[in-house]
Motif scaffolding. Structure first.
Motif, PDB file in Angstrom:
ATOM      1  N   GLN A 221      38.921  -9.565 -29.269  1.00 42.60           N
ATOM      2  CA  GLN A 221      40.271 -10.142 -29.198  1.00 42.60           C
ATOM      3  C   GLN A 221      40.325 -11.518 -29.864  1.00 42.60           C
ATOM      4  O   GLN A 221      41.293 -11.851 -30.547  1.00 42.60           O
ATOM      5  N   ASP A 222      39.261 -12.304 -29.651  1.00 44.35           N
ATOM      6  CA  ASP A 222      39.232 -13.663 -30.211  1.00 44.35           C
ATOM      7  C   ASP A 222      38.963 -13.659 -31.712  1.00 44.35           C
ATOM      8  O   ASP A 222      39.587 -14.405 -32.473  1.00 44.35           O
TER       9      ASP A 222
ATOM     10  N   ALA B 100      36.507  -8.798 -25.180  1.00 44.42           N
ATOM     11  CA  ALA B 100      37.030 -10.176 -25.154  1.00 44.42           C
ATOM     12  C   ALA B 100      36.705 -10.892 -26.470  1.00 44.42           C
ATOM     13  O   ALA B 100      37.546 -11.612 -27.035  1.00 44.42           O
TER      14      ALA B 100
ATOM     15  N   GLU C 270      34.961 -19.614 -18.873  1.00 43.73           N
ATOM     16  CA  GLU C 270      36.298 -19.030 -19.054  1.00 43.73           C
ATOM     17  C   GLU C 270      36.203 -17.664 -19.728  1.00 43.73           C
ATOM     18  O   GLU C 270      36.888 -16.705 -19.366  1.00 43.73           O
ATOM     19  N   PHE C 271      35.320 -17.595 -20.744  1.00 43.42           N
ATOM     20  CA  PHE C 271      35.114 -16.323 -21.471  1.00 43.42           C
ATOM     21  C   PHE C 271      34.543 -15.260 -20.517  1.00 43.42           C
ATOM     22  O   PHE C 271      34.937 -14.092 -20.559  1.00 43.42           O
ATOM     23  N   LYS C 272      33.635 -15.689 -19.657  1.00 44.61           N
ATOM     24  CA  LYS C 272      32.999 -14.767 -18.704  1.00 44.61           C
ATOM     25  C   LYS C 272      34.047 -14.155 -17.776  1.00 44.61           C
ATOM     26  O   LYS C 272      34.039 -12.942 -17.524  1.00 44.61           O
ATOM     27  N   LYS C 273      34.992 -15.003 -17.275  1.00 48.04           N
ATOM     28  CA  LYS C 273      36.052 -14.498 -16.391  1.00 48.04           C
ATOM     29  C   LYS C 273      36.914 -13.479 -17.127  1.00 48.04           C
ATOM     30  O   LYS C 273      37.280 -12.434 -16.584  1.00 48.04           O
ATOM     31  N   ARG C 274      37.252 -13.806 -18.379  1.00 43.68           N
ATOM     32  CA  ARG C 274      38.097 -12.910 -19.171  1.00 43.68           C
ATOM     33  C   ARG C 274      37.374 -11.586 -19.453  1.00 43.68           C
ATOM     34  O   ARG C 274      37.983 -10.512 -19.483  1.00 43.68           O
ATOM     35  N   ALA C 275      36.054 -11.669 -19.639  1.00 41.19           N
ATOM     36  CA  ALA C 275      35.251 -10.460 -19.892  1.00 41.19           C
ATOM     37  C   ALA C 275      35.318  -9.520 -18.688  1.00 41.19           C
ATOM     38  O   ALA C 275      35.473  -8.307 -18.847  1.00 41.19           O
ATOM     39  N   TYR C 276      35.231 -10.097 -17.466  1.00 48.67           N
ATOM     40  CA  TYR C 276      35.331  -9.274 -16.251  1.00 48.67           C
ATOM     41  C   TYR C 276      36.710  -8.628 -16.133  1.00 48.67           C
ATOM     42  O   TYR C 276      36.841  -7.482 -15.710  1.00 48.67           O
ATOM     43  N   GLN C 277      37.758  -9.382 -16.517  1.00 48.66           N
ATOM     44  CA  GLN C 277      39.121  -8.827 -16.491  1.00 48.66           C
ATOM     45  C   GLN C 277      39.246  -7.656 -17.470  1.00 48.66           C
ATOM     46  O   GLN C 277      39.897  -6.650 -17.180  1.00 48.66           O
ATOM     47  N   CYS C 278      38.588  -7.812 -18.618  1.00 47.24           N
ATOM     48  CA  CYS C 278      38.602  -6.740 -19.633  1.00 47.24           C
ATOM     49  C   CYS C 278      37.939  -5.467 -19.096  1.00 47.24           C
ATOM     50  O   CYS C 278      38.395  -4.359 -19.381  1.00 47.24           O
TER      51      CYS C 278
END
Length: 668
Positions: free
Chosen positions: A254-255, A251, A286-294
């Motif tokens: 990506q940023d 994540a 928000e970053f934490k949620k995206r990290a789990y999706q990754c």
């Protein structure tokens, strides 16, 4: 083959006992008028005769095999033990598993080896109304059954029942000549075994620190020993290259580098990159949620996410390789990711066998006697380190077909690994009597304040910085001793590397790995006492003796074939025996995996050589002119044999000696 001989001998002894029991029963029956011969007795006698024949054939084959492998160095202690084992069996055939205690003598006046079995045997003999047999009488009885052989000159009974063994000088002389002609060869091993060694094992995206130093150095040295004795060795680096941490790293990638799929991202400092992503994971929801999706997309093997994962792994690999190149360590990478596809089957296998229990949605496995279970599946359906370690164990047993598996991991993982091993036994993957699975545990590295080794700011010490500091201090030490004035620039650089990395490795390996040890550059670079610096200087001095006497390799080889090595002086005799202890030392390490024994032996060899060199002239010179008057070639051969064994010892420890560290002057 030796195992087969021992097996047949044991069966033979057991049958002879059974024959005696049956014969006694028949005698008793005859007294009551029953004259039939027991078919069991006849059957046993028939099989006994066949066993004796087979044992004789095996013993002859074993002797022929030994004669063929004349190049192998002989483990003298092992051969003496065999002689005494047979003598004790012959003297006391009714004793079950009689004790065998043969050790090198601590004092020359007590011979070279000592058998102390008589005292223990006294306690095992049946108590009768007759006078008790003394240990000395038992020792004398055992001695009567020692046959004429090529190893033993004589045996003497001392004290209450010690049997002192004196070796034949001509045998020792022949073995030294064989060593010089054939090189330092490993002792003969019964079978070529497959060995898997799991060591080093850093985590991707984190720098190697001082904690990885011990596993890397100890594991490499174990591999070198196994390779030297002819085993098939698989050096595995069980990298931490999978898990939830990769979600936050991808994540963040990506940023920070949105075009990473087409342009290689310039990640210079992966440690800083990891810390940035961890800070965001802990503070940005928000970053934490995206990290789990990754993580989910990575585990489902989405191509873009697999590429991101590989990019991060490659950056780490390059940094790890710098360390491995410095330390001359070779590994095959097989990280946690390698076992991901095997995890589901592991869980299924434990479920099918009825070993799985549910605990708040988790699937756990208890092992016999264990209080902490293994979690093989989390409540969210994910796998754990426990699952990957079980998958790794099974793969090594069934696909690699390993006879020995060694985990070189810190002692803090002891309970976890023992539980994994117990689970493997419980499910029937291996029998510890057949396959050796062992945790070679080690303690932590301490600073000179005897606290965990840290930087002044409290950070973990980066391994690359530690190695660079070692190189700097090594050069300072060499310049303090004015080596830069007598060595060429190339020789000085080679000496710097040899001393720096040799000292770091030796400081670790010379301590019992199970203990913590204090990291001190000052102590490890000291050229006095049991240090690599002392041994490396000693080695270069020994190697220079022949060079300064104008004796080249060809002359030494010719002398090795034609010159008998005399061992008349007590210091020659002491050195000769010390050189030949090498196979005995290696066997002990193969048994217990404690490498400090080799370090202690090399130090003993170096100090024994110094005693020899101070008392026995190798090169005699005119005191006025300094010209060489006489070269005592058999003593030059003792120098060469010492250096050859030291060189092989260094090689097993992963230390590279150099021909020149110092400007050597010899007066004797």
């Amino acid at each position: 083959m030796e195992a087969h001989v021992a097996q047949y001998s044991a069966r033979l002894l057991q049958q002879e006992k059974e024959i005696k029991i049956l014969a006694a029963e028949i005698d008793q029956l005859k007294n009551f008028g029953c004259l039939e011969v027991s078919p069991s007795l006849e059957g046993l006698r028939d099989e006994n005769a066949k066993l004796k024949y087979r044992l004789n054939v095996l013993q002859k084959s074993l002797q022929e095999e030994r004669n063929k492998s004349v190049k192998s160095m002989i483990n003298i202690n092992s051969r003496i033990q065999e002689i005494f084992r047979d003598a004790i069996k012959a003297a006391y055939p009714d004793l079950e598993k009689p004790p065998l205690a043969v050790t090198p003598s601590q004092q020359p006046k007590f011979g070279d080896y000592q058998c102390n079995s008589a005292m223990s045997i006294t306690k095992m003999l049946p108590k009768t109304s007759e006078q008790k047999v003394s240990p000395r009488e038992i020792a004398e009885n055992i001695s009567r059954y020692i046959p004429e052989n090529e190893y033993i000159e004589k045996v003497e009974i001392a004290g209450p029942g010690f049997i002192n063994v004196h070796l034949r000088k001509d045998f020792v002389s022949r073995q030294l000549s064989s060593l010089l002609v054939n090189g330092v060869q490993p002792p003969a091993m019964e079978n070529r075994k497959k060995v898997v060694v799991d060591f080093s094992s850093p985590n991707i995206a984190k720098e190697m620190h001082v904690g990885h130093l011990r596993s890397t150095i100890i594991g490499d040295s174990m591999c070198r020993l196994f390779e030297f004795v002819g085993y098939d060795v698989l050096r595995l680096n069980h990298l931490g290259d999978w898990g939830t941490q990769f979600g936050m790293l991808i994540a963040h990638l990506q940023d920070k580098f949105p075009d990473f799929l087409t342009v290689s991202p310039p990640i210079g400092d992966l440690q800083a990159f990891y810390k940035e992503s961890k800070r965001r994971f802990d503070t940005e929801e928000e970053f934490k949620k995206r990290a789990y999706q990754c993580v989910v997309l990575l585990q489902s093997k989405s191509p873009d996410f697999i590429k991101a994962w590989k990019l991060i792994c490659d950056v780490s690999r390059k940094e790890f390789q710098k360390i491995y190149d410095c330390l001359d360590v070779k590994l095959i990478e097989r990280g946690e990711s390698y076992y991901q596809d095997k995890m589901k089957d592991i869980v299924q296998e434990f479920e099918d066998r009825g070993f799985v229990q549910m605990d708040d949605g988790r699937k756990i496995v208890f092992v016999p006697g264990g209080s902490v279970p293994l979690t093989i599946m989390k409540s969210d359906g994910g796998f754990t380190y426990d699952t990957s370690d079980l998958a790794a164990l099974k793969q090594r047993l069934f696909e690699e077909k390993a006879d020995i598996i060694v985990y070189v991991v810190d002692s803090g993982q002891s309970v976890h690994l023992q539980t994994v091993f117990a689970a493997g036994q419980m499910i029937g993957w291996y029998d510890p009597a057949v396959t050796r699975v062992v945790h070679a545990a080690f303690g932590v590295v301490l600073g000179e304040d005897k606290k965990k080794f840290k930087t002044r700011s409290g950070e973990t010490v980066r391994l690359i910085e530690l190695l660079e500091e070692g190189l700097k201090r090594s050069m300072d030490k060499l310049k303090d001793k004015e080596r830069d004035k007598v060595l060429t620039e190339e020789e000085l650089k080679a000496a710097q590397t040899s001393v720096a990395f040799g000292c770091i490795k030796y400081a670790d390996l010379s301590h019992n790995r199970m203990n913590d040890y204090i990291f001190s550059f000052d102590k490890m670079l000291d050229d006095r006492g049991n240090t690599a610096a002392y041994l490396l200087y000693a080695f270069t001095r020994i190697r220079s003796i022949a060079r300064l006497a104008n004796i080249d390799e060809e002359m030494l080889q010719k002398a090795a074939r034609e010159t008998k090595i005399l061992l008349d002086h007590e210091k020659e005799w002491k050195l000769g025996k010390c050189i030949l202890k090498f196979p005995e030392i290696l066997q002990k390490i193969l048994d217990d995996l404690l490498l400090h024994t080799l370090c202690d032996y090399l130090y003993e060899l170096a100090t024994t050589f110094t005693e020899f060199y101070d008392n026995c002239y190798c090169v005699e010179k005119d005191r006025q002119t300094g010209t060489i008057v006489k070269v005592n070639m058999w003593r030059m051969l003792l120098c060469e044999a010492t250096a050859a064994v030291m060189a092989k010892g260094f090689d097993i420890l992963g230390i590279k000696p150099v021909q020149k560290i110092c400007s050597c002057r010899h007066t004797s």
